[in-house]
Design an enzyme around this catalytic site. Structure first.
Site, PDB file in Angstrom:
ATOM      1  N   SER A 154       0.866  -1.181   0.000  1.00  0.00           N
ATOM      2  CA  SER A 154       0.000   0.000   0.000  1.00  0.00           C
ATOM      3  C   SER A 154       0.905   1.234   0.000  1.00  0.00           C
ATOM      4  O   SER A 154       2.042   1.172   0.499  1.00  0.00           O
ATOM      5  CB  SER A 154      -0.859   0.017   1.269  1.00  0.00           C
ATOM      6  OG  SER A 154      -1.383   1.304   1.501  1.00  0.00           O
ATOM      7  N   LYS A 196       3.076  -2.930   5.904  1.00  0.00           N
ATOM      8  CA  LYS A 196       3.256  -2.802   4.452  1.00  0.00           C
ATOM      9  C   LYS A 196       4.676  -2.356   4.105  1.00  0.00           C
ATOM     10  O   LYS A 196       5.233  -2.783   3.086  1.00  0.00           O
ATOM     11  CB  LYS A 196       2.219  -1.826   3.871  1.00  0.00           C
ATOM     12  CG  LYS A 196       0.764  -2.313   3.991  1.00  0.00           C
ATOM     13  CD  LYS A 196       0.510  -3.630   3.290  1.00  0.00           C
ATOM     14  CE  LYS A 196      -0.986  -3.929   3.127  1.00  0.00           C
ATOM     15  NZ  LYS A 196      -1.245  -5.244   2.520  1.00  0.00           N
ATOM     16  N   TYR A 238      -0.642  -0.747  10.105  1.00  0.00           N
ATOM     17  CA  TYR A 238      -0.750  -1.085   8.683  1.00  0.00           C
ATOM     18  C   TYR A 238       0.461  -0.554   7.905  1.00  0.00           C
ATOM     19  O   TYR A 238       1.031  -1.258   7.064  1.00  0.00           O
ATOM     20  CB  TYR A 238      -2.052  -0.477   8.167  1.00  0.00           C
ATOM     21  CG  TYR A 238      -2.456  -0.825   6.750  1.00  0.00           C
ATOM     22  CD1 TYR A 238      -2.965  -2.087   6.437  1.00  0.00           C
ATOM     23  CD2 TYR A 238      -2.396   0.128   5.733  1.00  0.00           C
ATOM     24  CE1 TYR A 238      -3.384  -2.388   5.142  1.00  0.00           C
ATOM     25  CE2 TYR A 238      -2.814  -0.155   4.446  1.00  0.00           C
ATOM     26  CZ  TYR A 238      -3.317  -1.416   4.161  1.00  0.00           C
ATOM     27  OH  TYR A 238      -3.736  -1.706   2.878  1.00  0.00           O
TER      28      TYR A 238
HETATM   29  P1  NAP Z   1     -11.084  -6.430   1.358  1.00  0.00           P
HETATM   30  O1  NAP Z   1     -12.114  -6.064   0.379  1.00  0.00           O
HETATM   31  O2  NAP Z   1     -11.297  -6.144   2.793  1.00  0.00           O
HETATM   32  O3  NAP Z   1     -10.742  -8.001   1.170  1.00  0.00           O
HETATM   33  C1  NAP Z   1      -9.780  -8.595   1.988  1.00  0.00           C
HETATM   34  C2  NAP Z   1      -9.582 -10.025   1.549  1.00  0.00           C
HETATM   35  O4  NAP Z   1      -8.535 -10.592   2.368  1.00  0.00           O
HETATM   36  C3  NAP Z   1     -10.809 -10.893   1.752  1.00  0.00           C
HETATM   37  O5  NAP Z   1     -10.868 -11.807   0.690  1.00  0.00           O
HETATM   38  C4  NAP Z   1     -10.519 -11.626   3.070  1.00  0.00           C
HETATM   39  O6  NAP Z   1     -11.122 -12.907   3.156  1.00  0.00           O
HETATM   40  C5  NAP Z   1      -9.022 -11.789   2.953  1.00  0.00           C
HETATM   41  N1  NAP Z   1      -8.362 -11.987   4.239  1.00  0.00           N
HETATM   42  C6  NAP Z   1      -8.280 -11.134   5.288  1.00  0.00           C
HETATM   43  N2  NAP Z   1      -7.581 -11.685   6.285  1.00  0.00           N
HETATM   44  C7  NAP Z   1      -7.209 -12.919   5.859  1.00  0.00           C
HETATM   45  C8  NAP Z   1      -6.469 -13.968   6.435  1.00  0.00           C
HETATM   46  N3  NAP Z   1      -5.938 -13.869   7.664  1.00  0.00           N
HETATM   47  N4  NAP Z   1      -6.270 -15.103   5.706  1.00  0.00           N
HETATM   48  C9  NAP Z   1      -6.787 -15.216   4.464  1.00  0.00           C
HETATM   49  N5  NAP Z   1      -7.490 -14.245   3.862  1.00  0.00           N
HETATM   50  C10 NAP Z   1      -7.708 -13.112   4.560  1.00  0.00           C
HETATM   51  O7  NAP Z   1      -9.690  -5.725   1.008  1.00  0.00           O
HETATM   52  P2  NAP Z   1      -9.101  -5.174  -0.391  1.00  0.00           P
HETATM   53  O8  NAP Z   1      -9.349  -3.739  -0.453  1.00  0.00           O
HETATM   54  O9  NAP Z   1      -9.518  -6.043  -1.501  1.00  0.00           O
HETATM   55  O10 NAP Z   1      -7.543  -5.351  -0.087  1.00  0.00           O
HETATM   56  C11 NAP Z   1      -6.735  -6.352  -0.689  1.00  0.00           C
HETATM   57  C12 NAP Z   1      -5.278  -6.013  -0.446  1.00  0.00           C
HETATM   58  O11 NAP Z   1      -4.991  -4.729  -1.011  1.00  0.00           O
HETATM   59  C13 NAP Z   1      -4.896  -5.927   1.021  1.00  0.00           C
HETATM   60  O12 NAP Z   1      -3.598  -6.443   1.224  1.00  0.00           O
HETATM   61  C14 NAP Z   1      -4.918  -4.443   1.296  1.00  0.00           C
HETATM   62  O13 NAP Z   1      -4.068  -4.093   2.370  1.00  0.00           O
HETATM   63  C15 NAP Z   1      -4.408  -3.912  -0.025  1.00  0.00           C
HETATM   64  N6  NAP Z   1      -4.748  -2.522  -0.276  1.00  0.00           N
HETATM   65  C16 NAP Z   1      -6.036  -2.121  -0.414  1.00  0.00           C
HETATM   66  C17 NAP Z   1      -6.305  -0.780  -0.667  1.00  0.00           C
HETATM   67  C18 NAP Z   1      -7.694  -0.256  -0.856  1.00  0.00           C
HETATM   68  O14 NAP Z   1      -7.841   0.977  -0.973  1.00  0.00           O
HETATM   69  N7  NAP Z   1      -8.726  -1.088  -0.918  1.00  0.00           N
HETATM   70  C19 NAP Z   1      -5.249   0.127  -0.766  1.00  0.00           C
HETATM   71  C20 NAP Z   1      -3.956  -0.300  -0.620  1.00  0.00           C
HETATM   72  C21 NAP Z   1      -3.715  -1.640  -0.384  1.00  0.00           C
HETATM   73  P3  NAP Z   1     -12.561 -13.175   3.855  1.00  0.00           P
HETATM   74  O15 NAP Z   1     -13.494 -12.128   3.340  1.00  0.00           O
HETATM   75  O16 NAP Z   1     -12.938 -14.554   3.388  1.00  0.00           O
HETATM   76  O17 NAP Z   1     -12.359 -13.081   5.317  1.00  0.00           O
END
Ligand code: NAP
Length: 264
Positions: free
Chosen positions: A160, A177, A173
């Protein structure tokens, strides 16, 4: 092993084409929604197998799998909490048992527990480190054995911009990261001689469940600072992952995908 070598040779001859991915197995953690689902859809293609991990949401995970299958790829779901070392190992073992190999590992699973430093308790700190950093270590350690034997591997870790520039309210976080970026560089150096690359995609603000809890005012303020004037789409992160997984000669790098929010 022979199949890998010939598919790779084909790719070198023809450049960017479907053949390069023929027979490859891609493991994506956190694939039940958001960015993980979009990465799976982006990587899905005929003759590709996608191993999709999720932690708790089987219903949403099945929707992700249906979308992958609709693109002609094989897809199997694997439940595991990657923050637990034994479950991460069982995940990799399960994928190897089902598909026989792992060519691409995308460490995408992530959580946030945002609060200001003075209010952050040990649980909030540890939860975020456990999934976003320890989970990547556990999955990568387990998966690189087969990649080393195959002398081929592509690892893409989802960090991130909080790990690049820091973010108030996200000390846990941002630390996880930033640690992930350092981890990836070390992996890249350690495994380059085995034709294994490791890179990071660092998204900015992307519209997913993770960001849906942000207050409207904070969201609008952040968007105003994005030169391209909007949040990212999950598929735009998927495209960056696919690009890095396809490259032979990029390793140890962090690709920021944030509409210009962070610039050196
Ligand atoms: P999200 O919609 O909250 O989805 C998170 C996913 O991670 C879900 O599939 C969840 O599974 C899974 N997960 C969480 N904890 C887990 C664990 N301990 N073991 C296995 N699976 C786990 O998040 P997202 O926005 O798609 O984020 C995906 C990645 O991008 C993350 O690493 C996040 O830090 C990064 N990111 C996101 C953003 C943003 O703006 N959205 C920005 C920068 C970075 P379940 O639902 O089955 O629990």
């Amino acid at each position: 092993m022979q199949v890998v070598a010939s598919a790779w040779a084909d790719r070198r001859k023809i450049g960017w084409d479907k053949v390069e991915w023929k027979g490859r197995v891609v493991l994506i953690t956190g694939g039940s929604r958001g960015i993980g689902r979009a990465i799976a859809e982006c990587m899905a293609d005929q003759d590709i197998s996608i191993a999709l991990n999720y932690r708790s949401d089987e219903v949403q995970a099945k929707i992700s799998a249906e979308r992958v299958l609709a693109k002609g790829a094989a897809c199997e779901l694997f439940q595991a909490d990657v923050s637990q070392a034994d479950q991460a190992k069982a995940l990799v073992d399960g994928v190897l048992k089902r598909f026989g190999r792992i060519d691409v590992l995308v460490n995408n699973a992530g959580v946030t527990r945002d609060t200001l430093l003075l209010r952050m308790n040990d649980e909030q700190w540890n939860d975020v480190l456990a999934t976003n950093l320890n989970g990547v270590f556990y999955c990568t350690r387990a998966a690189v054995k087969t990649m080393m034997r195959a002398r081929f591997g592509r690892i893409v870790n989802i960090a991130s911009i909080s790990g690049v520039v820091g973010n108030a309210g996200q000390t846990n976080y941002s630390a996880a990261k930033a640690g992930l970026i350092g981890f990836t560089k070390a992996v890249a150096r350690e495994l380059a001689s085995r034709n294994i690359t490791a890179n990071v995609v660092a998204p900015g603000l992307v519209d997913t469940d993770m960001t849906s809890t942000m207050g409207q005012a904070a969201y609008d303020t952040l968007i105003q600072s994005v030169p391209l004037g909007r949040a990212g789409r999950a598929e735009e992160i998927g495209e960056a992952v696919r690009f890095l997984a396809s490259s032979d000669y990029i390793t140890g790098q962090t690709l920021i995908v944030d509409g210009g929010l962070v610039m050196d």
